[in-house]
Design an enzyme around this catalytic site. Sequence first.
Site, PDB file in Angstrom:
ATOM      1  N   HIS A  68       8.538  10.195  14.098  1.00  0.00           N
ATOM      2  CA  HIS A  68       9.145   9.963  12.783  1.00  0.00           C
ATOM      3  C   HIS A  68       8.658  10.996  11.772  1.00  0.00           C
ATOM      4  CE1 HIS A  68       5.465   7.966  11.109  1.00  0.00           C
ATOM      5  NE2 HIS A  68       5.316   7.540  12.335  1.00  0.00           N
ATOM      6  N   ASP A  70       9.091  10.364   8.393  1.00  0.00           N
ATOM      7  CA  ASP A  70       8.740   9.669   7.149  1.00  0.00           C
ATOM      8  C   ASP A  70       7.250   9.339   7.136  1.00  0.00           C
ATOM      9  OD1 ASP A  70       9.388   7.830   9.266  1.00  0.00           O
ATOM     10  OD2 ASP A  70       9.343   6.190   7.814  1.00  0.00           O
ATOM     11  N   ASP A 101      -0.331  10.779  10.976  1.00  0.00           N
ATOM     12  CA  ASP A 101       0.734   9.801  11.213  1.00  0.00           C
ATOM     13  C   ASP A 101       2.039  10.240  10.567  1.00  0.00           C
ATOM     14  OD1 ASP A 101       2.081   7.508  11.937  1.00  0.00           O
ATOM     15  OD2 ASP A 101       1.100   6.218  10.481  1.00  0.00           O
ATOM     16  N   GLU A 135      10.484   4.835  10.431  1.00  0.00           N
ATOM     17  CA  GLU A 135       9.455   4.116  11.174  1.00  0.00           C
ATOM     18  C   GLU A 135       8.500   3.385  10.248  1.00  0.00           C
ATOM     19  OE1 GLU A 135       5.940   3.084  13.475  1.00  0.00           O
ATOM     20  OE2 GLU A 135       6.017   4.362  11.708  1.00  0.00           O
ATOM     21  N   GLU A 136       8.199   3.990   9.101  1.00  0.00           N
ATOM     22  CA  GLU A 136       7.258   3.382   8.161  1.00  0.00           C
ATOM     23  C   GLU A 136       7.937   2.368   7.235  1.00  0.00           C
ATOM     24  OE1 GLU A 136       4.322   3.698   8.699  1.00  0.00           O
ATOM     25  OE2 GLU A 136       3.731   5.722   9.281  1.00  0.00           O
ATOM     26  N   GLU A 164       2.541   8.597  18.164  1.00  0.00           N
ATOM     27  CA  GLU A 164       1.714   7.816  17.249  1.00  0.00           C
ATOM     28  C   GLU A 164       0.232   8.121  17.478  1.00  0.00           C
ATOM     29  OE1 GLU A 164       2.488   6.012  14.757  1.00  0.00           O
ATOM     30  OE2 GLU A 164       4.638   5.835  15.026  1.00  0.00           O
ATOM     31  N   HIS A 350      -2.679   6.092   6.880  1.00  0.00           N
ATOM     32  CA  HIS A 350      -2.307   5.242   5.739  1.00  0.00           C
ATOM     33  C   HIS A 350      -3.398   5.180   4.670  1.00  0.00           C
ATOM     34  CE1 HIS A 350       1.122   2.818   7.869  1.00  0.00           C
ATOM     35  NE2 HIS A 350       1.033   4.054   8.336  1.00  0.00           N
TER      36      HIS A 350
END
EC number: 3.5.1.18
Length: 377
Positions: A68, A70, A101, A135-136, A164, A350
């Site tokens: 991903h 995003d 990520d 995805e997020e 991931e 994150h």
Amino acid sequence: MSDTPTLALAKDLLSRQSITPEDAGCQDLMIKRLEALGFVIESMVFEDTTNFWARRGTKAPLFTFAGHTDVVPTGSLAHWDTDPFKPTIIDGMLYARGAADMKGSLACMVVAVERFVAEHPNHNGSISFLITSDEEGPFINGTTRVVDTLKERNEIIDMCIVGEPSSTEYVGDVVKNGRRGSLTGNLTVKGIQGHVAYPHIARNPIHQAMPVLTELATTEWDKGNDYFPPTSFQIPNINGGTGASNVIPGDLEVMFNFRFSTESTVESLQQRVIDTLNKHDLEYDLDWIINGLPFLTDTGDLLTAVVDAVDTVNQQKPQLLTTGGTSDGRFIAQMGSQVIELGPVNATIHKVNECVKVEDLEKLTDMYQEVLNNLLA
């Protein structure tokens, strides 16, 4: 010293503010690199989400890199030591939102394929990319919609690496060969509102629910197995009452979540919860959300190829785990695909000051290329 191809591409991707579900041009950047290798590109835009499917070759087996573009929001910039969208290297660490990520992985995938195709232009099988910008976010219009499209035309992925961040201490120390399922229940226990001084003409849903919730929280749902821990039940949110000290509430809202192994099913968990609620004579409403089904790749060519690739680069085999949350691998696995997650260290994902070791990006590129060598050379 100039940047390596992997680092240069990673920086380019990281400089784009692709906060979910925005892509901010990341996919166009990847598409141009893949088109130059002979990939056939399909852009798949569903609602607010940009996806693309790229494939090189028409033969089986079909191997896919999935990921991903995003990223999650940065939070307060005051807490960052560097600009989260100006990739910065400090003491061998690359800092930026998405470094771990998972834009770092995307750069490794593209460069690994470039190197592999240069060495094996007539490789066996087919290589593909499944990339989303959802995805997020709510994961409604991303990978799951692309998978549905592929299934409708019987284009089935045989093997897939999801980029991931699977690693814990150093890149490749852990690969995820499966994930637990996730099932959420939204329960409303209905009572009768009234004055606390007159409980005989009211019905307190909090009092009614307490023994039920205690029973659910202490239930052994299964024992797990060699690959999965036992299924867990957790209550992340509970809400009841008006805020006043003299009012019995009319209802109680409880959100609970199962992270479940392959020893349980959605249906078995739902039925056991319903049986428990009914046993206590509750009046209630209950809605379910299936966030993902468990999947496991415990044998097969992909697992062997990934383990051998990591061993070649690190001189040590990885640990196989199924811990952690869910990923888009759960949608791909429903095609019957072998799915493995292999990516950078996840310690800063994150978080503010998200970062990845520059050296790890080079190693991860080598690992991805070695997987291709093992499967398609």
